[in-house]
Design a protein around this motif. Structure first.
Motif, PDB file in Angstrom:
ATOM      1  N   SER A   7       0.550  -1.583  -0.033  1.00 41.73           N
ATOM      2  CA  SER A   7       0.018  -0.058   0.109  1.00 41.73           C
ATOM      3  C   SER A   7       0.505   0.934  -0.250  1.00 41.73           C
ATOM      4  O   SER A   7       2.031   1.662   0.185  1.00 41.73           O
ATOM      5  CB  SER A   7      -1.039   0.437   1.161  1.00 41.73           C
ATOM      6  OG  SER A   7      -1.525   0.612   0.984  1.00 41.73           O
ATOM      7  N   ASP A   8       0.186   3.011  -0.387  1.00 40.88           N
ATOM      8  CA  ASP A   8       1.378   3.925  -0.236  1.00 40.88           C
ATOM      9  C   ASP A   8       2.405   3.377  -1.043  1.00 40.88           C
ATOM     10  O   ASP A   8       3.263   4.084   0.023  1.00 40.88           O
ATOM     11  CB  ASP A   8       0.829   4.274   1.265  1.00 40.88           C
ATOM     12  CG  ASP A   8      -0.277   4.043   1.782  1.00 40.88           C
ATOM     13  OD1 ASP A   8      -1.162   5.097   2.075  1.00 40.88           O
ATOM     14  OD2 ASP A   8      -1.412   3.179   2.496  1.00 40.88           O
ATOM     15  N   ILE A   9       2.174   3.737  -2.323  1.00 37.12           N
ATOM     16  CA  ILE A   9       4.047   4.044  -2.739  1.00 37.12           C
ATOM     17  C   ILE A   9       3.536   5.071  -2.716  1.00 37.12           C
ATOM     18  O   ILE A   9       5.363   5.698  -3.154  1.00 37.12           O
ATOM     19  CB  ILE A   9       3.504   2.590  -4.059  1.00 37.12           C
ATOM     20  CG1 ILE A   9       3.345   1.687  -4.495  1.00 37.12           C
ATOM     21  CG2 ILE A   9       4.164   3.191  -4.778  1.00 37.12           C
ATOM     22  CD1 ILE A   9       1.733   1.156  -3.576  1.00 37.12           C
ATOM     23  N   GLY A  35      -3.616   1.320  -2.768  1.00 39.33           N
ATOM     24  CA  GLY A  35      -4.045   2.387  -2.701  1.00 39.33           C
ATOM     25  C   GLY A  35      -2.406   3.550  -2.337  1.00 39.33           C
ATOM     26  O   GLY A  35      -2.122   2.752  -2.109  1.00 39.33           O
ATOM     27  N   ASP A  36      -2.832   4.805  -3.210  1.00 39.78           N
ATOM     28  CA  ASP A  36      -2.311   6.092  -2.563  1.00 39.78           C
ATOM     29  C   ASP A  36      -1.022   5.743  -3.513  1.00 39.78           C
ATOM     30  O   ASP A  36       0.559   5.139  -3.015  1.00 39.78           O
ATOM     31  CB  ASP A  36      -1.978   6.258  -1.355  1.00 39.78           C
ATOM     32  CG  ASP A  36      -3.168   6.726  -0.751  1.00 39.78           C
ATOM     33  OD1 ASP A  36      -3.782   7.595  -1.556  1.00 39.78           O
ATOM     34  OD2 ASP A  36      -2.814   7.207   0.150  1.00 39.78           O
ATOM     35  N   ILE A  37      -0.812   4.850  -5.090  1.00 44.68           N
ATOM     36  CA  ILE A  37       0.150   4.237  -5.376  1.00 44.68           C
ATOM     37  C   ILE A  37       0.751   6.353  -6.164  1.00 44.68           C
ATOM     38  O   ILE A  37       2.018   6.200  -6.070  1.00 44.68           O
ATOM     39  CB  ILE A  37      -0.226   4.262  -7.041  1.00 44.68           C
ATOM     40  CG1 ILE A  37      -1.253   2.438  -7.278  1.00 44.68           C
ATOM     41  CG2 ILE A  37       0.422   3.814  -8.378  1.00 44.68           C
ATOM     42  CD1 ILE A  37      -1.773   2.674  -8.221  1.00 44.68           C
ATOM     43  N   GLY A  61      -6.588   4.385  -3.249  1.00 42.54           N
ATOM     44  CA  GLY A  61      -6.458   5.447  -2.261  1.00 42.54           C
ATOM     45  C   GLY A  61      -7.168   7.092  -2.206  1.00 42.54           C
ATOM     46  O   GLY A  61      -7.861   7.650  -3.454  1.00 42.54           O
ATOM     47  N   ASN A  62      -7.095   7.465  -1.308  1.00 42.79           N
ATOM     48  CA  ASN A  62      -8.072   9.052  -0.706  1.00 42.79           C
ATOM     49  C   ASN A  62      -6.416  10.257  -2.207  1.00 42.79           C
ATOM     50  O   ASN A  62      -7.666  10.314  -3.041  1.00 42.79           O
ATOM     51  CB  ASN A  62      -7.738   9.194  -0.092  1.00 42.79           C
ATOM     52  CG  ASN A  62      -6.257   9.489   0.463  1.00 42.79           C
ATOM     53  OD1 ASN A  62      -5.464   8.352   1.023  1.00 42.79           O
ATOM     54  ND2 ASN A  62      -5.554  10.043   1.229  1.00 42.79           N
ATOM     55  N   CYS A  63      -5.707  10.164  -1.997  1.00 43.48           N
ATOM     56  CA  CYS A  63      -4.698  10.244  -2.627  1.00 43.48           C
ATOM     57  C   CYS A  63      -4.656   9.963  -4.246  1.00 43.48           C
ATOM     58  O   CYS A  63      -4.968  10.971  -5.249  1.00 43.48           O
ATOM     59  CB  CYS A  63      -3.277  10.195  -2.886  1.00 43.48           C
ATOM     60  SG  CYS A  63      -2.651  10.830  -1.059  1.00 43.48           S
ATOM     61  N   LEU A 119      -9.233  -2.417   2.291  1.00 41.31           N
ATOM     62  CA  LEU A 119      -9.873  -1.389   2.555  1.00 41.31           C
ATOM     63  C   LEU A 119      -8.283  -0.352   2.285  1.00 41.31           C
ATOM     64  O   LEU A 119      -7.834  -0.664   3.347  1.00 41.31           O
ATOM     65  CB  LEU A 119     -11.073  -0.912   2.092  1.00 41.31           C
ATOM     66  CG  LEU A 119     -11.341  -0.877   3.940  1.00 41.31           C
ATOM     67  CD1 LEU A 119     -10.888  -0.191   5.441  1.00 41.31           C
ATOM     68  CD2 LEU A 119     -12.200  -0.473   3.843  1.00 41.31           C
ATOM     69  N   HIS A 120      -9.044   0.921   1.510  1.00 39.69           N
ATOM     70  CA  HIS A 120      -7.826   1.902   2.270  1.00 39.69           C
ATOM     71  C   HIS A 120      -7.714   2.806   3.459  1.00 39.69           C
ATOM     72  O   HIS A 120      -6.759   2.511   4.160  1.00 39.69           O
ATOM     73  CB  HIS A 120      -7.493   2.660   0.880  1.00 39.69           C
ATOM     74  CG  HIS A 120      -6.533   3.744   0.922  1.00 39.69           C
ATOM     75  ND1 HIS A 120      -5.746   3.389   0.709  1.00 39.69           N
ATOM     76  CD2 HIS A 120      -6.622   4.931   1.281  1.00 39.69           C
ATOM     77  CE1 HIS A 120      -4.371   4.334   1.426  1.00 39.69           C
ATOM     78  NE2 HIS A 120      -4.895   5.144   1.341  1.00 39.69           N
ATOM     79  N   ALA A 121      -8.569   3.396   3.971  1.00 37.51           N
ATOM     80  CA  ALA A 121      -8.787   3.636   4.969  1.00 37.51           C
ATOM     81  C   ALA A 121      -9.618   3.383   6.306  1.00 37.51           C
ATOM     82  O   ALA A 121      -9.202   3.453   7.370  1.00 37.51           O
ATOM     83  CB  ALA A 121      -8.259   5.239   5.038  1.00 37.51           C
ATOM     84  N   GLY A 161      -4.696   0.735   5.019  1.00 38.38           N
ATOM     85  CA  GLY A 161      -3.146   1.475   4.470  1.00 38.38           C
ATOM     86  C   GLY A 161      -3.472   2.603   5.406  1.00 38.38           C
ATOM     87  O   GLY A 161      -3.981   2.692   6.362  1.00 38.38           O
ATOM     88  N   HIS A 162      -3.122   3.428   4.793  1.00 36.27           N
ATOM     89  CA  HIS A 162      -3.099   5.158   4.818  1.00 36.27           C
ATOM     90  C   HIS A 162      -2.498   5.685   5.935  1.00 36.27           C
ATOM     91  O   HIS A 162      -2.302   6.974   5.420  1.00 36.27           O
ATOM     92  CB  HIS A 162      -4.432   5.391   4.787  1.00 36.27           C
ATOM     93  CG  HIS A 162      -5.572   6.315   5.179  1.00 36.27           C
ATOM     94  ND1 HIS A 162      -4.888   7.619   4.002  1.00 36.27           N
ATOM     95  CD2 HIS A 162      -6.045   7.285   5.749  1.00 36.27           C
ATOM     96  CE1 HIS A 162      -5.219   8.550   4.239  1.00 36.27           C
ATOM     97  NE2 HIS A 162      -5.698   8.415   5.886  1.00 36.27           N
ATOM     98  N   ILE A 163      -2.312   5.057   6.956  1.00 35.37           N
ATOM     99  CA  ILE A 163      -1.268   5.739   8.197  1.00 35.37           C
ATOM    100  C   ILE A 163      -0.292   5.571   7.922  1.00 35.37           C
ATOM    101  O   ILE A 163       0.676   6.519   8.833  1.00 35.37           O
ATOM    102  CB  ILE A 163      -2.091   5.404   9.449  1.00 35.37           C
ATOM    103  CG1 ILE A 163      -1.883   3.548   9.403  1.00 35.37           C
ATOM    104  CG2 ILE A 163      -3.553   5.743   9.771  1.00 35.37           C
ATOM    105  CD1 ILE A 163      -2.191   3.341  11.283  1.00 35.37           C
TER     106      ILE A 163
HETATM  107 MN   LIG Z   1      -4.112   7.171   1.721  1.00 30.05          MN
END
Ligand SMILES: [Mn+2]
Length: 276
Positions: A7-9, A35-37, A61-63, A119-121, A161-163
């Motif tokens: 996650s979160d690349i 997510g958050d590639i 992801g959110n981004c 899920l992402h967050a 992921g996310h955090i």
């Molecule tokens: Mn994120």
């Protein structure tokens, strides 16, 4: 079945390459991305290509959502946010923006008797932050279904992921796991007196999930393996002269220090945490 979950690349190509290389040596059947590639680093296009090539499932992801979409209200946003959106969009092709905009919110399957949801967050919001310091009530909500999730079941294992900070916790009979970040690992608070090497924080983190895929029976074992992979941080930073926020980004990659410390300090203060 062995599934690697990343996650979160955040556009960090060297971190992603080292992580995929590590995964390739560990007998992994498939790779899933939470997510958050993109956003933060300068190699979003290259990271999207590698993710498309290697991952069976990719969650939004959110981004990915925020920077890929059109912003009709752009001129009403704070100036730095306008700049961030335009800079991130300048590094993407139209096809990248369409790809990121159409990624799913969540994914789930049974493994060794447990319903595993990814899920992402959080179930309700793509950018809501739940950390290991939050209350049991907040953490329990992570397992619940929502309008964004296709099934109406309560998950047994929730992986997200996310955090950018890995942890695992048991909430009643449920398991909550954050897998950390491939390209943007950091500690939200650093304490010079208590910390040792920052290299512990700055590695790429991911998770290997192993069990009987598709099985609703509790008769086989289920395991979680956290992995930390070193990568060439200086090589990644060679192209960073074009980065809009290069000083903040360098601090995160080299020293594991988060850029938005005012927000973090307020968060911990509100939680009543004193000794951090
Ligand atoms: Mn994120």
């Amino acid at each position: 079945m062995r599934i690697a979950i990343i996650s979160d690349i955040h556009g960090n190509l060297e971190a992603l390459k080292s992580t995929l290389n590590d995964i390739s040596k560990r007998n992994i059947d498939e790779i899933i991305c939470l997510g958050d590639i993109i956003a933060k680093g300068v190699h979003p296009k290259e990271c999207i290509e590698l993710i498309k090539e290697n991952c069976k499932v990719v969650i939004q992801g959110n981004c990915d959502y925020h920077f890929a979409r059109e912003h009709d209200d752009l001129d009403k946003l704070p100036e730095i946010e306008q700049k961030r959106i335009l800079w991130n969009q300048s590094l993407l092709r139209q096809e990248d923006r369409e790809y990121l905009s159409n990624l799913p919110y969540s994914y789930e399957f049974y493994m060794s008797g447990s319903l595993v949801r990814l899920l992402h967050a959080s179930p309700e919001k793509i950018n809501f932050t739940v950390t290991n310091n939050d209350s049991i009530e907040t953490k329990y909500k992570m397992f619940l279904p929502s309008k964004n999730i296709k099934s109406d079941k309560i998950a047994d294992v929730l992986i997200y992921g996310h955090i950018h900070h890995p942890f695992m916790d048991k909430i009643y009979n449920k398991t909550l796991i954050n897998i950390g970040s491939v390209g943007n690992s950091f500690d939200v608070i650093r304490n010079e007196e208590k910390d040792s090497s920052v290299q512990e924080t700055c590695k790429s983190f991911y998770l290997i999930l192993e069990g009987e895929y598709g099985s609703k029976e509790y008769t086989s074992d289920l395991s979680f393996q956290f992995v930390r992979v070193p990568y060439d941080i200086d090589k990644e930073l060679v192209d960073e002269s074009i980065n809009l926020e290069k000083d903040a980004y360098r601090l995160e990659l080299k020293e594991g220090r988060y850029r938005n410390m005012e927000k973090v300090e307020k968060y911990f203060k509100d939680l009543g945490v004193k000794d951090i």
